[in-house]
Design an enzyme around this catalytic site. Structure first.
Site, short mmCIF file in Angstrom:
data_model
loop_
_atom_site.label_atom_id
_atom_site.label_comp_id
_atom_site.label_asym_id
_atom_site.label_seq_id
_atom_site.Cartn_x
_atom_site.Cartn_y
_atom_site.Cartn_z
N ASP A 1 -2.46 -3.62 -0.69
CA ASP A 1 -2.24 -2.52 -1.83
C ASP A 1 -0.85 -2.30 -2.12
O ASP A 1 -0.18 -1.61 -1.53
CB ASP A 1 -3.13 -1.16 -1.67
CG ASP A 1 -2.72 -0.16 -2.77
OD1 ASP A 1 -2.18 -0.02 -3.59
OD2 ASP A 1 -3.26 0.98 -2.42
N GLY B 1 -3.76 -4.16 6.07
CA GLY B 1 -4.99 -3.24 6.41
C GLY B 1 -5.16 -2.70 7.83
O GLY B 1 -6.10 -1.77 7.97
N HIS C 1 -1.73 9.64 -2.67
CA HIS C 1 -2.87 9.63 -3.85
C HIS C 1 -3.68 10.35 -3.32
O HIS C 1 -4.98 9.94 -3.81
CB HIS C 1 -2.83 8.23 -4.02
CG HIS C 1 -1.90 7.68 -4.86
ND1 HIS C 1 -0.62 7.05 -4.25
CD2 HIS C 1 -1.71 7.16 -6.16
CE1 HIS C 1 0.18 6.65 -5.13
NE2 HIS C 1 -0.45 6.77 -6.44
N TRP D 1 13.87 -9.73 -9.01
CA TRP D 1 13.49 -10.38 -10.34
C TRP D 1 11.99 -10.68 -10.33
O TRP D 1 11.20 -10.63 -11.16
CB TRP D 1 14.06 -11.15 -10.80
CG TRP D 1 14.62 -12.45 -9.64
CD1 TRP D 1 13.61 -13.74 -9.44
CD2 TRP D 1 15.77 -12.38 -8.70
NE1 TRP D 1 14.36 -14.31 -8.25
CE2 TRP D 1 15.66 -13.53 -7.79
CE3 TRP D 1 16.74 -11.65 -8.57
CZ2 TRP D 1 16.61 -13.72 -6.63
CZ3 TRP D 1 17.48 -11.96 -7.46
CH2 TRP D 1 17.42 -13.01 -6.88
N LYS D 2 11.63 -10.98 -8.81
CA LYS D 2 10.19 -11.55 -8.69
C LYS D 2 9.13 -10.37 -9.19
O LYS D 2 8.28 -10.67 -9.68
CB LYS D 2 9.95 -11.95 -7.46
CG LYS D 2 10.78 -13.24 -7.12
CD LYS D 2 10.51 -14.02 -5.70
CE LYS D 2 11.35 -14.95 -5.43
NZ LYS D 2 11.10 -15.77 -3.86
#
Length: 322
Positions: free
Chosen positions: A163, A294, A33, A215-216
């Site tokens: 994230d 992090g 990104h 599925w969660k």
């Protein structure tokens, strides 16, 4: 990057912010990104998907909540504005929530968590996306992988942040692995025959990534879409899927000035205890270190500042062609 954006019709003040944040994303290890996505961003400006001069507009507000119209502006610009406004509201009320409709891809989701951390606030942010992930048990994609961020500061600056897209691997991570000719470390999605695969090219072809937690992750994705679109009055994934490009996204930014109810020293003590306990885990075979969310980013940043940002030659050639 700054000059290229200006030459494609971006106001100079916005070009500077977008170029800075994209370079920072790559500096801190989120290549998917950062620089890798720059050419695609410029194409979105050229196609009219991104309106480079757009400014967010207040639509409604109530106490610690505000709702804005993004007018199809740069995702980074709109998201920085929304996060800063949420922090301002948190300074006044202890918590602030800003929703944003009809914006564009905000690139690295963690950027907005770090924005809050720099001002001493905790943050929760999330966005919907286009339809790029199947519901659990489905073969066609009708969910987004809808990134979600949680960030909590530490006094020493070694902040905690997660994230995470709701797919096992983000599309950006799949693209980076494909460029490098690598397989994913664990199952990533389905190939054209419906078989589970670690081949990023096969998953990119079918657009059937595995949802994180099966599925969660699928359920979390759906509820993030509901919160994002209903709180902003913007498009859900169902409507975003009808756009010619991934655009008109709905996003939510929550800032929490926890210091108004819990002392900063007390919160820091609790966090230190939690990290110490986590790092005391018994390591599985082959594991060198247990890290908290992090921690790796800080090390990547230091390494890239020292050695330079790695850029794929094909990506760099495309940027130069702009």
């Amino acid at each position: 990057m700054n000059d290229t954006l200006i030459s494609h019709g971006t106001p100079a003040d916005k070009a500077r912010i977008v170029a800075y944040e994209m370079a920072r994303n790559s500096l801190e290890g989120t290549y998917t990104h950062g620089i890798n996505r720059f050419a695609r961003l410029v194409r979105s400006v050229d196609s009219g998907t991104i309106v480079p001069s757009a400014e967010p507009e207040l639509v409604a507000s109530c106490g610690a909540m505000s709702r804005y119209e993004g007018h199809m502006g740069f995702g980074i610009i709109n998201a920085i504005f929304a996060m800063d406004r949420a922090i301002d509201l948190a300074s006044e009320h202890g918590i602030g929530l800003v929703s944003l409709a009809h914006s564009n891809h905000w690139l690295r989701a963690a950027t907005y968590g770090y924005r809050a951390l720099e001002r001493g606030c905790a943050a929760i942010c999330f966005t919907n996306t286009t339809n790029n992930m199947p519901a659990w048990g489905a073969t066609d994609s009708r969910l987004g992988n809808n990134p979600f961020v949680m960030a909590f500061p530490r006094k020493n600056g070694q902040h905690m942040i997660v994230d995470s897209a709701m797919s096992q691997f983000s599309y950006g991570a799949l693209e980076v692995a494909r460029l490098a000719g690598k397989q994913m470390s664990v199952a990533a999605g389905f190939d054209k025959n419906g078989n589970i695969t670690t081949d990023p090219s096969a998953v990119l072809e079918t657009r059937r990534p595995l949802s994180a937690g099966y599925w969660k992750g699928a359920a979390m994705s759906f509820m993030i879409d509901i919160f994002s679109s209903c709180l902003s009055g913007g498009f859900p994934v169902a409507d975003i899927a009808e756009q010619k490009e991934e655009s008109a996204l709905s996003q939510v930014f929550i800032a929490i000035d926890y210091r108004k109810i819990v002392g900063e020293d007390e919160a820091d003590r609790i966090a230190e205890r939690a990290i110490e306990y986590l790092k005391g885990s018994t390591k599985a075979e082959g594991t060198k270190e247990i890290v908290y969310p992090g921690e790796r980013m800080m090390r990547v940043r230091e390494e890239n500042l020292r050695e330079g940002i790695p850029v794929d030659e094909r990506v760099w050639s495309e940027i130069l062609s702009l």
